[in-house]
Motif scaffolding. Structure first.
Motif, PDB file in Angstrom:
ATOM      1  N   GLY A 135       0.808  -1.220   0.000  1.00 47.71           N
ATOM      2  CA  GLY A 135       0.000   0.000   0.000  1.00 47.71           C
ATOM      3  C   GLY A 135       0.833   1.258   0.000  1.00 47.71           C
ATOM      4  N   GLY A 136       2.052   1.161   0.547  1.00 46.35           N
ATOM      5  CA  GLY A 136       2.915   2.327   0.583  1.00 46.35           C
ATOM      6  C   GLY A 136       3.424   2.761  -0.779  1.00 46.35           C
ATOM      7  N   LEU A 137       3.285   1.905  -1.784  1.00 42.30           N
ATOM      8  CA  LEU A 137       3.738   2.271  -3.130  1.00 42.30           C
ATOM      9  C   LEU A 137       2.961   3.467  -3.674  1.00 42.30           C
ATOM     10  CD1 LEU A 137       4.171  -1.268  -4.725  1.00 42.30           C
ATOM     11  CD2 LEU A 137       5.987   0.332  -4.141  1.00 42.30           C
ATOM     12  N   TYR A 138       1.705   3.592  -3.255  1.00 38.92           N
ATOM     13  CA  TYR A 138       0.884   4.701  -3.745  1.00 38.92           C
ATOM     14  C   TYR A 138       1.259   6.033  -3.115  1.00 38.92           C
ATOM     15  CZ  TYR A 138      -2.121   1.003  -5.561  1.00 38.92           C
ATOM     16  OH  TYR A 138      -2.605  -0.097  -6.232  1.00 38.92           O
ATOM     17  N   ALA A 139       2.097   5.998  -2.081  1.00 36.20           N
ATOM     18  CA  ALA A 139       2.415   7.217  -1.341  1.00 36.20           C
ATOM     19  C   ALA A 139       3.660   7.926  -1.866  1.00 36.20           C
ATOM     20  CB  ALA A 139       2.593   6.899   0.138  1.00 36.20           C
ATOM     21  N   SER A 140       4.397   7.323  -2.794  1.00 30.64           N
ATOM     22  CA  SER A 140       5.625   7.948  -3.292  1.00 30.64           C
ATOM     23  C   SER A 140       5.657   7.933  -4.817  1.00 30.64           C
ATOM     24  CB  SER A 140       6.854   7.220  -2.736  1.00 30.64           C
ATOM     25  OG  SER A 140       6.941   5.908  -3.273  1.00 30.64           O
ATOM     26  N   ARG A 141       6.443   8.816  -5.359  1.00 28.50           N
ATOM     27  CA  ARG A 141       6.592   8.893  -6.812  1.00 28.50           C
ATOM     28  C   ARG A 141       7.224   7.634  -7.358  1.00 28.50           C
ATOM     29  NH1 ARG A 141      10.874  10.809 -10.167  1.00 28.50           N
ATOM     30  NH2 ARG A 141      10.174  11.859 -12.089  1.00 28.50           N
ATOM     31  N   ASP A 142       8.297   7.174  -6.722  1.00 28.33           N
ATOM     32  CA  ASP A 142       8.960   5.949  -7.180  1.00 28.33           C
ATOM     33  C   ASP A 142       8.027   4.741  -7.089  1.00 28.33           C
ATOM     34  OD1 ASP A 142      11.249   7.310  -7.761  1.00 28.33           O
ATOM     35  OD2 ASP A 142      12.352   6.674  -5.976  1.00 28.33           O
ATOM     36  N   GLY A 143       7.201   4.702  -6.049  1.00 27.48           N
ATOM     37  CA  GLY A 143       6.275   3.591  -5.902  1.00 27.48           C
ATOM     38  C   GLY A 143       5.234   3.566  -7.006  1.00 27.48           C
ATOM     39  N   LYS A 144       4.718   4.716  -7.338  1.00 20.69           N
ATOM     40  CA  LYS A 144       3.725   4.792  -8.419  1.00 20.69           C
ATOM     41  C   LYS A 144       4.334   4.394  -9.761  1.00 20.69           C
ATOM     42  CE  LYS A 144       1.064   8.431  -6.109  1.00 20.69           C
ATOM     43  NZ  LYS A 144       0.703   9.875  -6.119  1.00 20.69           N
ATOM     44  N   LEU A 145       5.581   4.824  -9.997  1.00 24.67           N
ATOM     45  CA  LEU A 145       6.253   4.448 -11.244  1.00 24.67           C
ATOM     46  C   LEU A 145       6.520   2.945 -11.288  1.00 24.67           C
ATOM     47  CD1 LEU A 145       8.800   7.397 -11.608  1.00 24.67           C
ATOM     48  CD2 LEU A 145       6.704   7.036 -12.922  1.00 24.67           C
ATOM     49  N   ALA A 146       6.874   2.366 -10.141  1.00 21.92           N
ATOM     50  CA  ALA A 146       7.111   0.918 -10.078  1.00 21.92           C
ATOM     51  C   ALA A 146       5.824   0.152 -10.368  1.00 21.92           C
ATOM     52  CB  ALA A 146       7.665   0.531  -8.708  1.00 21.92           C
ATOM     53  N   LEU A 147       4.704   0.613  -9.803  1.00 20.11           N
ATOM     54  CA  LEU A 147       3.415  -0.018 -10.080  1.00 20.11           C
ATOM     55  C   LEU A 147       3.027   0.131 -11.545  1.00 20.11           C
ATOM     56  CD1 LEU A 147       1.249   0.926  -6.968  1.00 20.11           C
ATOM     57  CD2 LEU A 147       1.971  -1.360  -7.672  1.00 20.11           C
ATOM     58  N   LEU A 148       3.334   1.274 -12.115  1.00 16.16           N
ATOM     59  CA  LEU A 148       3.033   1.485 -13.536  1.00 16.16           C
ATOM     60  C   LEU A 148       3.771   0.478 -14.402  1.00 16.16           C
ATOM     61  CD1 LEU A 148       1.817   3.097 -15.869  1.00 16.16           C
ATOM     62  CD2 LEU A 148       3.735   4.706 -15.688  1.00 16.16           C
ATOM     63  N   GLU A 149       5.027   0.205 -14.078  1.00 17.16           N
ATOM     64  CA  GLU A 149       5.801  -0.747 -14.870  1.00 17.16           C
ATOM     65  C   GLU A 149       5.260  -2.169 -14.709  1.00 17.16           C
ATOM     66  OE1 GLU A 149       9.915  -0.373 -13.968  1.00 17.16           O
ATOM     67  OE2 GLU A 149      10.106   1.610 -14.892  1.00 17.16           O
ATOM     68  N   VAL A 150       4.873  -2.538 -13.488  1.00 20.39           N
ATOM     69  CA  VAL A 150       4.295  -3.868 -13.264  1.00 20.39           C
ATOM     70  C   VAL A 150       3.031  -4.046 -14.104  1.00 20.39           C
ATOM     71  CG1 VAL A 150       3.196  -5.371 -11.562  1.00 20.39           C
ATOM     72  CG2 VAL A 150       5.272  -4.116 -10.955  1.00 20.39           C
ATOM     73  N   ASN A 151       2.127  -3.079 -14.020  1.00 22.45           N
ATOM     74  CA  ASN A 151       0.875  -3.178 -14.755  1.00 22.45           C
ATOM     75  C   ASN A 151       1.096  -3.093 -16.267  1.00 22.45           C
ATOM     76  OD1 ASN A 151      -0.776  -3.365 -12.445  1.00 22.45           O
ATOM     77  ND2 ASN A 151      -0.701  -1.146 -12.152  1.00 22.45           N
ATOM     78  N   ALA A 152       2.076  -2.292 -16.693  1.00 23.74           N
ATOM     79  CA  ALA A 152       2.337  -2.150 -18.124  1.00 23.74           C
ATOM     80  C   ALA A 152       2.831  -3.460 -18.733  1.00 23.74           C
ATOM     81  CB  ALA A 152       3.352  -1.032 -18.363  1.00 23.74           C
ATOM     82  N   PHE A 153       3.715  -4.161 -18.035  1.00 16.72           N
ATOM     83  CA  PHE A 153       4.174  -5.449 -18.561  1.00 16.72           C
ATOM     84  C   PHE A 153       3.050  -6.483 -18.565  1.00 16.72           C
ATOM     85  CE2 PHE A 153       8.689  -4.141 -17.912  1.00 16.72           C
ATOM     86  CZ  PHE A 153       9.149  -4.527 -19.169  1.00 16.72           C
ATOM     87  N   LEU A 154       2.176  -6.426 -17.570  1.00 19.60           N
ATOM     88  CA  LEU A 154       1.034  -7.339 -17.546  1.00 19.60           C
ATOM     89  C   LEU A 154       0.129  -7.086 -18.749  1.00 19.60           C
ATOM     90  CD1 LEU A 154      -0.690  -9.486 -16.145  1.00 19.60           C
ATOM     91  CD2 LEU A 154      -1.733  -7.650 -14.795  1.00 19.60           C
ATOM     92  N   VAL A 155      -0.176  -5.835 -19.025  1.00 23.54           N
ATOM     93  CA  VAL A 155      -1.019  -5.492 -20.171  1.00 23.54           C
ATOM     94  C   VAL A 155      -0.314  -5.835 -21.478  1.00 23.54           C
ATOM     95  CG1 VAL A 155      -2.161  -3.593 -21.389  1.00 23.54           C
ATOM     96  CG2 VAL A 155      -2.234  -3.696 -18.896  1.00 23.54           C
ATOM     97  N   ALA A 156       1.007  -5.606 -21.543  1.00 25.10           N
ATOM     98  CA  ALA A 156       1.767  -5.939 -22.755  1.00 25.10           C
ATOM     99  C   ALA A 156       1.698  -7.430 -23.052  1.00 25.10           C
ATOM    100  CB  ALA A 156       3.213  -5.496 -22.607  1.00 25.10           C
ATOM    101  N   GLY A 157       1.766  -8.250 -22.008  1.00 27.17           N
ATOM    102  CA  GLY A 157       1.664  -9.689 -22.209  1.00 27.17           C
ATOM    103  C   GLY A 157       0.302 -10.093 -22.740  1.00 27.17           C
ATOM    104  N   LEU A 158      -0.756  -9.485 -22.205  1.00 27.61           N
ATOM    105  CA  LEU A 158      -2.100  -9.780 -22.695  1.00 27.61           C
ATOM    106  C   LEU A 158      -2.263  -9.324 -24.144  1.00 27.61           C
ATOM    107  CD1 LEU A 158      -4.189  -8.743 -19.544  1.00 27.61           C
ATOM    108  CD2 LEU A 158      -3.595 -11.056 -20.297  1.00 27.61           C
ATOM    109  N   CYS A 159      -1.692  -8.180 -24.471  1.00 29.62           N
ATOM    110  CA  CYS A 159      -1.761  -7.693 -25.862  1.00 29.62           C
ATOM    111  C   CYS A 159      -0.991  -8.623 -26.806  1.00 29.62           C
ATOM    112  CB  CYS A 159      -1.194  -6.282 -25.952  1.00 29.62           C
ATOM    113  SG  CYS A 159      -2.195  -5.015 -25.144  1.00 29.62           S
ATOM    114  N   ALA A 160       0.147  -9.153 -26.336  1.00 33.22           N
ATOM    115  CA  ALA A 160       0.949 -10.047 -27.175  1.00 33.22           C
ATOM    116  C   ALA A 160       0.200 -11.329 -27.488  1.00 33.22           C
ATOM    117  CB  ALA A 160       2.268 -10.365 -26.478  1.00 33.22           C
TER     118      ALA A 160
END
Length: 335
Positions: A135-160
């Motif tokens: 939950g602390g990932l949402y409280a920092s800039r680095d955490g939000k960027l890290a979550l963005l990368e996790v979700n982006a790779f998940l979506v990229a895999g589904l698109c592939a």
């Protein structure tokens, strides 16, 4: 009864001759091992004698970042070369190799998840799952960027895996943007300029590295004439990519290593040593690229350019590992 005379082999009209399957497997394993050793052992070697303190778990973080970069290069290169192939006359009628994008997306997702867990524990390597504050990932800039990368790779895999794999371009672009922003925190002088440079540098590097890998895989399935045309088209675009990578790399380095101290920092700091190693690898890559281009234009068989091109891919893999190492070392910013 005598055995029949052996039938002479007819030269294959398709792609260039390749090493045996066992030879390729051994070569790949050796290269992967070397690429893994660079981020794992690189931090301690680069920090030795500099007086700088490395972050805890720097080797593991560098390895995860290397996997993330490689996972980005593979699908970006596939999309890029497939687009080049469609632009050639009759290119859409030729077969394409099996996509590695789903596997790359899975590897990128795992690496991004590992890096997000480090951010969630205050940039420390977690010892137990309970140490991770998701939950602390949402409280920092680095955490939000890290979550963005996790979700982006998940979506990229589904698109592939979907019927329109070209839609991967959007989540992959999100990963590039997130990496560009992560590499330049807001406390840095001129963070937007640094992020823009990293955005161009990372995009061009992914196109060059992943594109060459996919182009060589495609040549195995195409007729020699069409394969030479595809490799020639890639080589022309790669020349522009190399120029952009060089320009943005030099500019970024000068921003972090001021000209008056660059000679001292290249040998006296961990970041400078890793940067120097990466520069030497890129110089080797550029020499191999020029050698391949020369063969492509002047040799009787243009596909003899595949030999230096394969070596170029191998050295590019080491350069990707060096890039992962750079992200785990302290940056000697002096304004």
């Amino acid at each position: 009864m005598t055995s029949p005379r052996p039938i002479p082999r007819v030269p294959d009209s398709r792609g260039p001759s390749r090493p045996t399957g066992a030879g390729r497997a051994v070569a790949v394993l050796v290269l992967v091992a070397l690429a893994a050793l660079i981020p794992l052992l690189g931090p301690s070697a680069a920090l030795h004698g500099t007086g700088e303190a490395g972050a805890p778990g720097a080797g593991g973080i560098a390895l995860l970042r290397t996997v993330l970069f490689a996972a980005l290069c593979v699908p970006v290169g596939e999309l890029f070369v497939n687009r080049l192939a469609r632009s050639l006359p009759g290119g859409e009628g030729h077969p394409v190799p099996r996509s590695w994008s789903p596997v790359a997306a899975a590897a990128g997702f795992a690496a991004a998840l590992g890096l997000a867990s480090v951010v969630a524990t205050g940039n420390l390597v977690p010892d137990h799952v309970a140490d991770i504050d998701a939950g602390g990932l949402y409280a920092s800039r680095d955490g939000k960027l890290a979550l963005l990368e996790v979700n982006a790779f998940l979506v990229a895999g589904l698109c592939a895996l979907s019927r329109r794999p070209v839609t991967q371009v959007w989540p992959l672009a999100a990963v590039v943007v997130a990496e560009a922003l992560r590499a330049h925190p807001t406390t840095e002088h001129g963070p937007l300029t640094g992020s823009a440079l990293t955005l161009v540098h990372l995009t061009c590097a992914a196109l060059w590295t992943g594109g060459l890998l996919h182009a060589l895989r495609t040549l195995r399935l195409w007729p020699r004439t069409a394969g030479a045309a595809l490799l020639g088209l890639y080589a022309r675009v790669a020349l522009v990519l190399l120029a952009a990578i060089t320009a943005t790399g030099v500019w970024s380095s000068l921003r972090r290593l001021p000209p008056e101290t660059i000679a001292e920092q290249l040998t006296g700091t961990a970041y400078g040593r890793a940067l120097l190693a990466k520069v030497l690898l890129v110089a080797v890559v550029a020499a191999l690229a020029l050698w391949a281009r020369r063969r492509l234009r002047r040799a009787a068989d243009p596909l003899t350019a595949c030999a230096p091109a394969r070596a170029e891919v191998a050295v590019l893999g080491l350069a990707v590992a060096a890039s992962g190492l750079l992200t785990a070392l302290p940056v000697p910013i002096r304004w």
